[in-house]
Design a protein around this motif. Structure first.
Motif, mmCIF file in Angstrom:
data_model
loop_
_atom_site.group_PDB
_atom_site.id
_atom_site.type_symbol
_atom_site.label_atom_id
_atom_site.label_comp_id
_atom_site.label_asym_id
_atom_site.label_seq_id
_atom_site.Cartn_x
_atom_site.Cartn_y
_atom_site.Cartn_z
ATOM 1 N N GLY A 250 20.392 -24.905 -12.203
ATOM 2 C CA GLY A 250 20.771 -23.897 -11.209
ATOM 3 C C GLY A 250 19.567 -23.246 -10.572
ATOM 4 O O GLY A 250 19.474 -23.152 -9.336
ATOM 5 N N SER A 251 18.611 -22.822 -11.398
ATOM 6 C CA SER A 251 17.468 -22.100 -10.834
ATOM 7 C C SER A 251 16.606 -23.025 -9.989
ATOM 8 O O SER A 251 16.107 -22.623 -8.943
ATOM 9 C CB SER A 251 16.645 -21.460 -11.950
ATOM 10 N N ASN A 252 16.468 -24.288 -10.419
ATOM 11 C CA ASN A 252 15.679 -25.229 -9.616
ATOM 12 C C ASN A 252 16.303 -25.432 -8.244
ATOM 13 O O ASN A 252 15.603 -25.474 -7.236
ATOM 14 C CB ASN A 252 15.578 -26.580 -10.340
ATOM 15 N N ILE B 213 16.635 -16.578 -12.255
ATOM 16 C CA ILE B 213 16.852 -17.164 -13.580
ATOM 17 C C ILE B 213 17.750 -16.261 -14.427
ATOM 18 O O ILE B 213 18.699 -16.720 -15.060
ATOM 19 C CB ILE B 213 15.498 -17.417 -14.280
ATOM 20 N N ALA B 214 17.463 -14.941 -14.400
ATOM 21 C CA ALA B 214 18.266 -14.015 -15.208
ATOM 22 C C ALA B 214 19.724 -14.038 -14.766
ATOM 23 O O ALA B 214 20.637 -13.927 -15.590
ATOM 24 C CB ALA B 214 17.698 -12.603 -15.102
ATOM 25 N N GLY B 215 19.956 -14.221 -13.456
ATOM 26 C CA GLY B 215 21.328 -14.333 -12.963
ATOM 27 C C GLY B 215 22.047 -15.505 -13.586
ATOM 28 O O GLY B 215 23.182 -15.365 -14.079
ATOM 29 N N ILE C 163 9.639 -23.031 -19.908
ATOM 30 C CA ILE C 163 9.975 -24.292 -19.251
ATOM 31 C C ILE C 163 10.564 -24.004 -17.878
ATOM 32 O O ILE C 163 10.209 -24.633 -16.877
ATOM 33 C CB ILE C 163 11.003 -25.093 -20.077
ATOM 34 N N ILE C 164 11.449 -23.013 -17.817
ATOM 35 C CA ILE C 164 12.170 -22.752 -16.575
ATOM 36 C C ILE C 164 11.241 -22.189 -15.512
ATOM 37 O O ILE C 164 11.192 -22.684 -14.379
ATOM 38 C CB ILE C 164 13.357 -21.805 -16.855
ATOM 39 N N PRO D 115 15.421 -33.818 -5.340
ATOM 40 C CA PRO D 115 14.444 -34.067 -6.406
ATOM 41 C C PRO D 115 14.337 -32.899 -7.381
ATOM 42 O O PRO D 115 14.207 -33.109 -8.591
ATOM 43 C CB PRO D 115 13.120 -34.248 -5.657
ATOM 44 N N SER D 116 14.427 -31.670 -6.874
ATOM 45 C CA SER D 116 14.331 -30.509 -7.764
ATOM 46 C C SER D 116 15.477 -30.480 -8.758
ATOM 47 O O SER D 116 15.283 -30.194 -9.940
ATOM 48 C CB SER D 116 14.339 -29.208 -6.974
#
Lengths: 219, 192
Positions: free
Chosen positions: A50-52, A75-77, A109-110, A125-126
């Protein structure tokens, strides 16, 4: 073809956990059972995917000077979202992961993938990169969890193994460090390359600061 | 008073953040090469943990909980911590250059340290009072520093040891950490 490569690189060759040495805290903390390892891995994969995607979509919108707070909020979301889902559908896993579910927010990692890949590449790609890295992380956690569960509780995925005599130190904290050290050494042996001398900082947004710290990593 | 004493024992020895809760492993492995950097990192972590707790506690019980927005705690806490660390860095640079020189460099490393976010979340989970939360944060930081400082000593010996090639670097460091953690397990009987 290159899409395929983005996906598979995270699984083994650039495994974020065992080769990249990122995200050590959850690797050590939740892997007392193989099932928890898989759960944590998949939750992280969801957040990473999701974040990517979102960061890649917003890569031209987010100003450079405030990118770190922006990434953290995105990311926190997603972390809040997955903790809701797990709380609703898999309450057992939710309880087992505890605080570490919320701490996915600060899993390097994130942030590392956001910084190194998603902010420079297109959406597809992401997404594949996030999926591959996440599954690689899941694989590593599953391996850790299996070793610790078989050695420490004499069972695997909840199934009793009758001939194993459990050695409880493996499910304790000391066993976590020991098993991870051995697995990384094993990976080095199989890969046949020089073992990593330092913890993976390449993807960390703080790497430049870390280098300037005397006695820090990049000495 | 009794409960604070128990919190102290528990945070420093029994449930040591690094060695038994596995929070803040990255700085533990990254910055523990030298005693001086361990001390600096430890002091910075203690400071940020106590301040972060002092800020996030009223935010949770005063703002999120009455409006039944508890689920926003992760988002709110990490934002507050990131902002606070940035602010401290700027103020310190301007007002106290000598202190900035010795501690300031460690501050940005703390934003993404899961021990800091962890201690604020655990204070809420355990339903500590404000004073108990502050002491828990203080002693969690002390425990973190203790582990870092002890491990810096272990590592300086490890540098000169003759170990098999595949275990050099991180694997041997992790196994040394496992032995240090084993010694901390002896404290586990202190609190029932």
């Amino acid at each position: 073809m290159s899409y395929w490569k983005e996906f598979t690189k995270g699984l083994i060759k650039e495994n974020p956990n065992l080769v990249g040495l990122l995200g050590m805290c959850p690797t050590l903390a939740v892997t007392t059972q193989a099932v928890n390892g898989i759960g944590m891995g998949l939750a992280t994969t969801f957040v990473l995917l999701g974040s990517n995607i979102v960061i890649s979509l917003l890569r031209n919108v987010i100003p450079k000077s405030v990118k770190l707070p922006c990434y953290i909020v995105i990311i926190a979301g997603f972390v809040t979202l997955i903790s809701f889902l797990l709380h609703g559908y898999v309450p057992d896993l939710y309880d087992a992961l505890g605080t570490f579910l919320n701490l996915i927010t600060v899993n390097c990692i994130i942030l590392g993938r956001a910084e190194m890949f998603a902010c420079k590449n297109k959406v597809i790609p992401s997404a594949l990169d996030g999926l591959g890295m996440g599954l690689g992380f899941t694989l590593a956690l599953f391996l850790m969890g299996s070793v610790r569960e078989i050695m420490g509780s004499g069972s695997w995925m909840g199934i009793e193994i009758s001939f194993m005599h459990p050695v409880s130190v493996f499910v304790m904290s000391a066993g976590g460090f020991f098993v991870l050290g051995c697995i990384i050494a094993l990976v080095n042996k199989i890969a046949g390359k020089k073992p990593p001398q330092k913890i993976g900082c390449a993807g960390c947004p703080n790497a430049s600061v870390c280098k300037s710290v005397k006695g820090g990593n990049e000495e | 008073m009794k409960s604070i004493f128990i919190i102290m024992l528990s945070a420093v020895f029994v449930d040591n953040f690094v060695l038994s809760k596995f929070m803040g492993i990255c700085p533990f492995l990254g910055v523990s090469k030298k005693l001086s950097s361990s001390l600096g990192m430890g002091a910075a972590v203690i400071f940020v943990m106590v301040c972060a707790t002092a800020i996030t506690y009223p935010i949770y019980w005063g703002l999120l909980e009455p409006n039944s927005l508890e689920y926003l705690n992760t988002v709110a806490f990490i934002l507050v911590i990131a902002l606070f660390v940035q602010l401290v860095e700027i103020v310190m640079k301007k007002m106290m250059p000598p202190l900035y020189k010795s501690l300031g460099v460690y501050l940005p490393l703390i934003t993404t340290n899961c021990a800091v976010l962890g201690v604020t979340l655990l204070n809420i989970d355990n339903e500590y009072t404000f004073v108990e939360s502050l002491f828990n944060a203080l002693f969690a930081g002390v425990g973190f520093s203790l582990a870092l400082i002890l491990f810096a000593g272990v590592r300086s010996k490890l540098e000169t040891a003759d170990i098999p090639a595949t275990f050099k670097g991180i694997p041997s460091t992790l196994i040394a950490a496992s032995i240090v953690s084993l010694s901390f397990m002896a404290f586990s009987g202190l609190i029932k």
